[in-house]
Scaffold this motif. Sequence first.
Motif, PDB file in Angstrom:
ATOM      1  N   HIS A   7      -9.128   1.842   0.876  1.00  0.00           N
ATOM      2  CA  HIS A   7      -8.786   2.058   2.293  1.00  0.00           C
ATOM      3  C   HIS A   7      -9.979   1.566   3.115  1.00  0.00           C
ATOM      4  N   ASP A  24       2.369   2.744   3.165  1.00  0.00           N
ATOM      5  CA  ASP A  24       1.513   3.899   2.902  1.00  0.00           C
ATOM      6  C   ASP A  24       2.373   5.004   2.288  1.00  0.00           C
ATOM      7  N   HIS A  61       1.335   5.495  -1.892  1.00  0.00           N
ATOM      8  CA  HIS A  61       0.947   6.601  -2.776  1.00  0.00           C
ATOM      9  C   HIS A  61       2.281   7.220  -3.157  1.00  0.00           C
ATOM     10  N   HIS A 116       0.840  -1.203   0.000  1.00  0.00           N
ATOM     11  CA  HIS A 116       0.000   0.000   0.000  1.00  0.00           C
ATOM     12  C   HIS A 116       0.870   1.246   0.000  1.00  0.00           C
ATOM     13  N   HIS A 123      -5.088  -1.004   5.764  1.00  0.00           N
ATOM     14  CA  HIS A 123      -5.254  -0.628   7.171  1.00  0.00           C
ATOM     15  C   HIS A 123      -6.050  -1.634   8.013  1.00  0.00           C
TER      16      HIS A 123
HETATM   17 ZN   LIG Z   1      -3.253   5.160   1.905  1.00  0.00          ZN
END
Ligand SMILES: [Zn+2]
Length: 434
Positions: free
Chosen positions: A212, A301, A66, A64, A250
Motif C-alpha cells: 500500500h 480493494d 483482500h 488490489h 492507491h
Molecule cells: Zn488494501
Amino acid sequence: MLFKDISVIDHQGIAHSNMYLGTSADKIVWLDKSPPPAGYTCANDAEVYDGRDKVLLPGLYNMHCHVPMTLLRGYGEGLPLKRWLHEKIFPFEALLDADDMYWGTLLGVHEMLASGVVSFSDMYMRLEGIFRAVLESGIKANITNPFVGDENTDIYQDRSFEEIIELRRNCPSAAGRIIAEAGIHAEYSCSERIIRDVADWSKEENFILQVHLSETKAEHEECKVRNRNLTPAAYLNSLGFFDQPTVAAHGVYLEDSDLEILSDKGVTICHCPSSNLKLGSGIAPLAKFFQYNVAVTIGTDGASSNNNLNMLEEITLAALLAKGVNHDPSIMKTEDIMPLVTTNGARAQGRENCGKIEVGAQADLFVMDLNRAHMKPVYDLPANVFHSGQSADVVLTMVDGKVVYRDGLAAGIDLERVLYEVDRIKAEKLKILG
Ligand SMILES: [Zn+2]
C-alpha cells in the motif's frame, strides 16, 4: 467453445461486430468474421454459443483486493480509519481461521466472476484457506501475506514467511493459475529492517511485490517527518524495494518526484477509487499517472472499504472521476480504460499471453448481454459497456478456456452453501465479540 455472431471489444478497446471466436483447451484459436472451416479444432464437437445481442470482452484484472474481507462487509461502518481498524477490524480478523478464509474467499470470488474478473491480486492471511478456494473456483490469483512489524521482526521467523513458502510449494497444483508473491503492508506499518529484508529476499527468490503506498495524506506526510523528508515512494526506493516488479495500491498522494521514481522503476500503480472515496482518503491523480507514463491498473480493494468487488462499477467510477476532476470528457476513453484492466494487470502479475483477445492468447474472457433496457440502443458499444452496463449483465466468464461462471452461477462454487457458511461465521464471531 465457439462463440458465433458475437460483438467483441478487444484489449485495445476496439469494437468488432459479427465475430466468430473459438477456443480449444486453454487458448483462443479462432477470431474472424467468418466461421472456422469444418474440421478445425474449435469446430469439432465444440459448444456453439449464440452471440447475437451479446458482447465478448477480455477478462478483467482486479489488481488490489483482500478477498476474505467479504466476511467483514459493512462491519463497523462510518468510524474514522484508526478506530475502525483497532476497535472493529483487527479484533474480528484475529478470530478468523483458514476455514473462515476459505468461505470468505469463495464468496468474494463468486462476486468477482460475476463482474467479469478472471484474475486478482490479493493481500491477506491464513493463505491456505484462500488457496483452496481459488483453486476450486477456477479463477486466477496472485496472493501474498504482507509483512508487518517493528525492528525486532525477523521476516525469516515470521508467519507471513512460512505462509508464502507453503503457498509457493502448493502453486504447481494450480497449473499456473495461482502465483505466490511477497510484500509489505505499508511503509508506516513496517520497520526499515523488514523492508530491506523483504527486498533482499524477493530478489533472491524473484517474487513480485505488493504494497500500500501513499493512500492517505497523514501517512504520506508522517513518512517524511520520520525519514529525512523522504516520501514513502522515495523511502522504499532508497531501500531497494522497487528493484523487483511491484504493484503499489492507491497512490493518492504521490508527488511528481514519486511518479518519476515509479516510472523509472517500472512500478505498477493500482487505482482504487471506491475505497479511497469511502474511507475519505481522496482521489488519486490518474491523469498525472498517465502523464508520467506509469503503468496503471484498477482494483476494488477489500469489501469492507468498498463495499463490493464489482470491477465494472470500479471502472465506471474511475472514468467518471477522471473526467470530472480534470474537467475533460476526453480522458479515460474506452481505448484508455481497456489496457488498465487487461494487459497492464496481466503484465504486473507476470502472466504472459494473458489479458488479450487474439489468436494464441489464453482464453480468459467474459460475455455481457445487450438485450436489456439500459443497454439499448447501441451507438457506441464500449460506452454502453462501461457507462450503462452493470455486473448483472455478465452472463458468462471463462478462465483458461473453462466456463467458470454462467447465468448467475459459478461452476466451482456451491453458492447456497457459501451463503449459509458466511452467515454462520458472522453469528459465531459476533457471539465472541459481543
Ligand atoms: Zn488494501
